[in-house]
Design a protein around this motif. Sequence first.
Motif, PDB file in Angstrom:
ATOM      1  N   SER A 676       0.869  -1.182   0.000  1.00  0.00           N
ATOM      2  CA  SER A 676       0.000   0.000   0.000  1.00  0.00           C
ATOM      3  C   SER A 676       0.902   1.227   0.000  1.00  0.00           C
ATOM      4  N   ILE A 677       0.621   2.159  -0.932  1.00  0.00           N
ATOM      5  CA  ILE A 677       1.510   3.316  -1.114  1.00  0.00           C
ATOM      6  C   ILE A 677       0.720   4.607  -0.914  1.00  0.00           C
ATOM      7  N   GLY A 678       1.256   5.528  -0.064  1.00  0.00           N
ATOM      8  CA  GLY A 678       0.673   6.855   0.141  1.00  0.00           C
ATOM      9  C   GLY A 678       1.677   7.928  -0.253  1.00  0.00           C
ATOM     10  N   ILE A 679       1.196   9.000  -0.940  1.00  0.00           N
ATOM     11  CA  ILE A 679       2.086  10.041  -1.452  1.00  0.00           C
ATOM     12  C   ILE A 679       1.572  11.403  -0.992  1.00  0.00           C
ATOM     13  N   ALA A 680       2.518  12.277  -0.563  1.00  0.00           N
ATOM     14  CA  ALA A 680       2.179  13.655  -0.165  1.00  0.00           C
ATOM     15  C   ALA A 680       3.242  14.602  -0.704  1.00  0.00           C
ATOM     16  N   SER A 681       2.836  15.832  -0.970  1.00  0.00           N
ATOM     17  CA  SER A 681       3.787  16.855  -1.424  1.00  0.00           C
ATOM     18  C   SER A 681       4.630  17.349  -0.244  1.00  0.00           C
ATOM     19  N   ILE A 682       5.864  17.686  -0.520  1.00  0.00           N
ATOM     20  CA  ILE A 682       6.718  18.368   0.463  1.00  0.00           C
ATOM     21  C   ILE A 682       6.604  19.863   0.167  1.00  0.00           C
ATOM     22  N   ASN A 683       5.935  20.579   1.072  1.00  0.00           N
ATOM     23  CA  ASN A 683       5.621  21.988   0.828  1.00  0.00           C
ATOM     24  C   ASN A 683       6.531  22.926   1.615  1.00  0.00           C
ATOM     25  N   THR A 684       6.590  24.173   1.147  1.00  0.00           N
ATOM     26  CA  THR A 684       7.391  25.214   1.820  1.00  0.00           C
ATOM     27  C   THR A 684       6.899  25.422   3.256  1.00  0.00           C
ATOM     28  N   GLY A 685       7.835  25.511   4.166  1.00  0.00           N
ATOM     29  CA  GLY A 685       7.507  25.795   5.558  1.00  0.00           C
ATOM     30  C   GLY A 685       7.138  24.575   6.378  1.00  0.00           C
TER      31      GLY A 685
END
Length: 724
Positions: A676-685
């Motif tokens: 099972s794979i989950g993906i999230a953006s790495i955002n500023t701050g």
Amino acid sequence: MNGLSDGPAKGLQAQLEQALEQVRRLRMIIDGSAAGTWEWNPTSHHMQVNARWAEIVGYTLEELQPISSDTFERLVHPDDLQRSDAQLQAHFAGETPFYECLVRMRHRDGHWVWVQDRGRVCEWDAHGAPVWMAGAHADVTDLQRARQEVAGARQRLQSIVDSSDEVAVIVTDEHGTITLFNSGAERLLGYRADEVVGVASPVLFHHGQEVEAFLRTLPADEVAGRDLFGVLSGRAREHTYSRQWTFLRKDGQHRQVRLSISALADAQGEVTGFVGMATDVTEVLQARAEARLAEEKFAGAFTSAALGMALVSLEGRWLDVNDALCRIMGYSRNELLQVDFQRLTHPDDLDADLAMVQGLLRGERAHYHLEKRYIGREGNVIWTRLSVSLVRSEQGDPLHFVSQIQDVTAQHASEQRVLQAEQRSRITLDAVTDLVLSVDLDGRIEHANAAAVRALGGPDGAPLHGHHVGEMLQLTTEYAPLSPLDLSVLLDPDSNAVDLHSDLLLVQGGENMPVDVSQAWLHDDAGALRGAVWVIRDVTQLRARQREARQLAEMDPLTDLVNRRGFEAHLQQAIAHVDRTGQAASLMFIDLDQFKPVNDTWGHLAGDAVLWAVANVLRHGVRDSDVVARLGGDEFAVILAGCSLRRARRIAGELLHTIGGLSIPWEQHRIKVGVSIGIASINTGMSVDEAVAAADVQCYRAKAAGRNNVQSEPLGLESPPEFD
């Protein structure tokens, strides 16, 4: 009828006689007080005065006739007339109950007479305007002259106190409350005058244990319930009392002082307060201890640490000297009074001293300080710290100088020893293998040890002194080895560039040598920053050992992937890169589905084989620049730098397909596994924890959706550009 009429007449006559008697007595009082009286009509300007009024300014009444307001205005000093008019108008307006003003009036002989003028309006008209007023003149010339003499004496005393920045002068009233706290006291004790004047006692500055020990040595009748101030002031009433004490500064430091206390008395001999003069002898005592001076006379002089004082005429002759100065110079008082200071000044210091004196006389400065040498009676050179101020009259005319002379011969000798110690230090520095550079704030090299000259001076070992450090030294970093470091940043006291760079490289002959740079700031005698000392050390072997240890600490031994510790460090760097560049980045969390049955059915060795196979797929399924980590158990993560959510989903789909196709042989069986794979953006701050939580949420969504699938944040949330 005659009897009835005689009664009121006699009563009226008695009242008239009583009024005349009161007028007669009033005139006797006025004549006895030697006051000049006046009556004045503000409307008609008509004015009447008595003979004493005219006598005060040297005239007779006949000589002043006709007398009017113009007479008063003609005699009053022009600078006082405007002030007098202002006082009159204030009285007419009802702002003051009477008119009063101190004015100068010109005497017939030409000099000025000080007159206290006082009066009030006696009658007003129906419109509230003054009809007439009356008052009196009093000659206060003698009183004003006495005031001026007192002011002059105070000014001379204040000049002495103000010039005493090397001596703490503290004055109290008879009850012990501080009334004066000079600049020397502020310098010695660290308090401002406004912090202690009127609110504190000198007992505040004494060391408590020392005071208790002192009081225990005294007879009981002398203490008798009194505190330290009571005991010391009692002794000072009889004669000046001196003793060495430990003073406590505001910042808690201890200072050894020599304190002398004397009583202050008024004209009738009544004690009105006390004055204490404290000289800081801390350094003197330390120098005596270090030098182990054996001579009793020299040791005694340092123990007393008395300050020499002298009154000097405008021609340079000593008008008066104290015993301390006699001891410093080696002459008796009578001998010193027969000579001028020029004869006893060292020839090399005389011109500088005389130039300072002329500056005082021209009004260019209020006082001056100078380190100068005197020639003692035995021909010996005496190093002193000289403080001189000029006493002027109320009119600004110079009267005489006040000089304070402190013997700093031993301190000067100590400074010479310090210079010798510095020379020894330079020899020691030349013996070490580290590169040592001393540079000013402009980057000019002031000193370089032998190792620095050998390393930076080229094949011939050319001197580095005077060269700009940027010409002789080039530093870079392991992070950006082709970008030289701006050395001016290292000389900025507000910068922490030295502390930030733990990966510095020294460029030598085209090669980069790992180095550590430590820095210490240099200050001048006034405490101002003047430069820095750099120590540059070769840490090639240390840096290699650190890299090896770091690699071992950040690697998972089973899969050869980055472990959780290394993962968090790489994730922090990825977040910083996004903050700095705005480039897109994604974080992928991967959790094996139904991994526990593998261990339960075939054992942990089988589970390890599955983990190794999955790790191998992940390692080869992403770019070399991406970071693949095993977080623990069956959890993995991938940091995808410069990768948008859309592209990350594509990569995740490929990984899901490849892992789903794995068939791992184990003891006549083949083990298959899903993820099972989950993906999230790495955002500023973002913080590390926030980024991990975001990806973890998506991984839980994938498991909740039936496992063996990919979930991510909505694609519309990503905003940074993608760089593939």
